[in-house]
Motif scaffolding. Structure first.
Motif, PDB file in Angstrom:
ATOM      1  N   CYS A  81      48.972 -16.985  50.310  1.00 41.03           N
ATOM      2  CA  CYS A  81      48.065 -16.189  51.148  1.00 41.03           C
ATOM      3  C   CYS A  81      46.640 -16.702  51.030  1.00 41.03           C
ATOM      4  O   CYS A  81      46.258 -17.275  50.010  1.00 41.03           O
ATOM      5  CB  CYS A  81      48.124 -14.720  50.731  1.00 41.03           C
ATOM      6  N   PHE A  82      45.847 -16.469  52.080  1.00 42.05           N
ATOM      7  CA  PHE A  82      44.468 -16.935  52.150  1.00 42.05           C
ATOM      8  C   PHE A  82      43.550 -15.765  52.466  1.00 42.05           C
ATOM      9  O   PHE A  82      43.953 -14.805  53.105  1.00 42.05           O
ATOM     10  CB  PHE A  82      44.320 -17.982  53.269  1.00 42.05           C
ATOM     11  N   TRP A  83      42.302 -15.884  52.046  1.00 45.45           N
ATOM     12  CA  TRP A  83      41.258 -14.931  52.409  1.00 45.45           C
ATOM     13  C   TRP A  83      39.991 -15.707  52.678  1.00 45.45           C
ATOM     14  O   TRP A  83      39.943 -16.916  52.473  1.00 45.45           O
ATOM     15  CB  TRP A  83      41.093 -13.849  51.357  1.00 45.45           C
ATOM     16  N   MET A  84      38.952 -15.024  53.123  1.00 43.24           N
ATOM     17  CA  MET A  84      37.752 -15.688  53.630  1.00 43.24           C
ATOM     18  C   MET A  84      36.504 -15.385  52.813  1.00 43.24           C
ATOM     19  O   MET A  84      35.384 -15.517  53.302  1.00 43.24           O
ATOM     20  CB  MET A  84      37.531 -15.290  55.086  1.00 43.24           C
ATOM     21  N   ASN A  85      36.658 -14.988  51.560  1.00 43.52           N
ATOM     22  CA  ASN A  85      35.521 -14.723  50.698  1.00 43.52           C
ATOM     23  C   ASN A  85      34.662 -15.986  50.601  1.00 43.52           C
ATOM     24  O   ASN A  85      35.179 -17.069  50.341  1.00 43.52           O
ATOM     25  CB  ASN A  85      36.018 -14.288  49.318  1.00 43.52           C
ATOM     26  N   ASN A  86      33.358 -15.864  50.826  1.00 45.65           N
ATOM     27  CA  ASN A  86      32.397 -16.978  50.791  1.00 45.65           C
ATOM     28  C   ASN A  86      32.639 -18.036  51.864  1.00 45.65           C
ATOM     29  O   ASN A  86      32.130 -19.148  51.765  1.00 45.65           O
ATOM     30  CB  ASN A  86      32.361 -17.649  49.412  1.00 45.65           C
ATOM     31  N   THR A 113      37.825 -10.248  52.840  1.00 46.37           N
ATOM     32  CA  THR A 113      38.802 -10.432  51.765  1.00 46.37           C
ATOM     33  C   THR A 113      40.197  -9.970  52.186  1.00 46.37           C
ATOM     34  O   THR A 113      41.056  -9.744  51.332  1.00 46.37           O
ATOM     35  CB  THR A 113      38.363  -9.678  50.493  1.00 46.37           C
ATOM     36  N   ASN A 114      40.436  -9.868  53.498  1.00 46.89           N
ATOM     37  CA  ASN A 114      41.767  -9.529  53.995  1.00 46.89           C
ATOM     38  C   ASN A 114      42.715 -10.691  53.703  1.00 46.89           C
ATOM     39  O   ASN A 114      42.358 -11.852  53.900  1.00 46.89           O
ATOM     40  CB  ASN A 114      41.753  -9.284  55.500  1.00 46.89           C
ATOM     41  N   ASN A 115      43.928 -10.381  53.261  1.00 48.29           N
ATOM     42  CA  ASN A 115      44.924 -11.421  53.025  1.00 48.29           C
ATOM     43  C   ASN A 115      45.575 -11.854  54.329  1.00 48.29           C
ATOM     44  O   ASN A 115      45.895 -11.022  55.175  1.00 48.29           O
ATOM     45  CB  ASN A 115      46.007 -10.928  52.061  1.00 48.29           C
ATOM     46  N   HIS A 116      45.775 -13.145  54.471  1.00 50.20           N
ATOM     47  CA  HIS A 116      46.483 -13.741  55.615  1.00 50.20           C
ATOM     48  C   HIS A 116      47.606 -14.568  55.009  1.00 50.20           C
ATOM     49  O   HIS A 116      47.356 -15.536  54.296  1.00 50.20           O
ATOM     50  CB  HIS A 116      45.541 -14.605  56.443  1.00 50.20           C
ATOM     51  N   CYS A 117      48.845 -14.170  55.300  1.00 53.48           N
ATOM     52  CA  CYS A 117      49.996 -14.748  54.620  1.00 53.48           C
ATOM     53  C   CYS A 117      51.005 -15.317  55.618  1.00 53.48           C
ATOM     54  O   CYS A 117      51.102 -14.847  56.753  1.00 53.48           O
ATOM     55  CB  CYS A 117      50.691 -13.671  53.786  1.00 53.48           C
ATOM     56  N   PRO A 118      51.793 -16.291  55.169  1.00 57.51           N
ATOM     57  CA  PRO A 118      52.845 -16.822  56.030  1.00 57.51           C
ATOM     58  C   PRO A 118      54.008 -15.841  56.142  1.00 57.51           C
ATOM     59  O   PRO A 118      54.238 -15.028  55.246  1.00 57.51           O
ATOM     60  CB  PRO A 118      53.275 -18.111  55.304  1.00 57.51           C
TER      61      PRO A 118
END
Length: 150
Positions: A81-86, A113-118
């Motif tokens: 999972c990915f997030w967009m912090n900074n 900081t929302n999680n984006h997952c496959p």
């Protein structure tokens, strides 16, 4: 040839090559890159294949050239999972199976900081400028070619 004229010529030539790269946002980050393709589109992708490179990703950048992105490569297939912090620019992320098929695509807002997952275990993820995929009608099932084999 006098030294001042020689230096002026060298600076001029350097500026011809360096300034366009800076203007286009192609500043050397020290990461390796490779060319990927999907349909008629070519992508210049920086490679984040170490824990350090994956952790930093595209953080703190203020722009990215149109057909450039970052390919995240993991050792194991998993639900990475990915997030967009900074991360200062909004991005789209395509989660990619080993055969190059896009599993799913997520739109990500900057500085969140929302999680984006496959939707399935993957080894690859490709971040591009926001809506890059949708503007080119690249959807789940589309194939990204040129992925390094592990």
């Amino acid at each position: 040839m006098n030294t001042k004229k020689y230096l002026a010529q060298k600076l001029f030539l350097a500026a011809l090559f360096i300034l366009p790269a800076i203007v286009l946002g192609q500043v050397n980050t020290g990461l390796p890159s490779l060319e990927l393709k999907t349909g008629i589109y070519r992508i210049q992708a920086e490679i984040a294949d170490t824990p350090q490179a994956r952790e930093v990703g595209l953080m703190n950048r203020t722009s990215m050239p149109i057909n450039s992105g970052m390919l995240f490569i993991f050792e194991q297939k998993a639900g990475h999972c990915f997030w967009m912090n900074n991360t200062k620019i909004p991005l789209s992320i395509a989660f990619i199976a080993d055969d190059g098929k896009i599993v799913n695509i997520e739109e990500m807002q900057a500085e969140t900081t929302n999680n984006h997952c496959p939707k399935a275990a993957v080894r690859y993820a490709l971040e591009m400028n926001k809506q890059w995929f949708s503007e080119r009608v690249i959807v789940p099932g589309s194939v990204i070619s040129g992925l390094p084999r592990r």
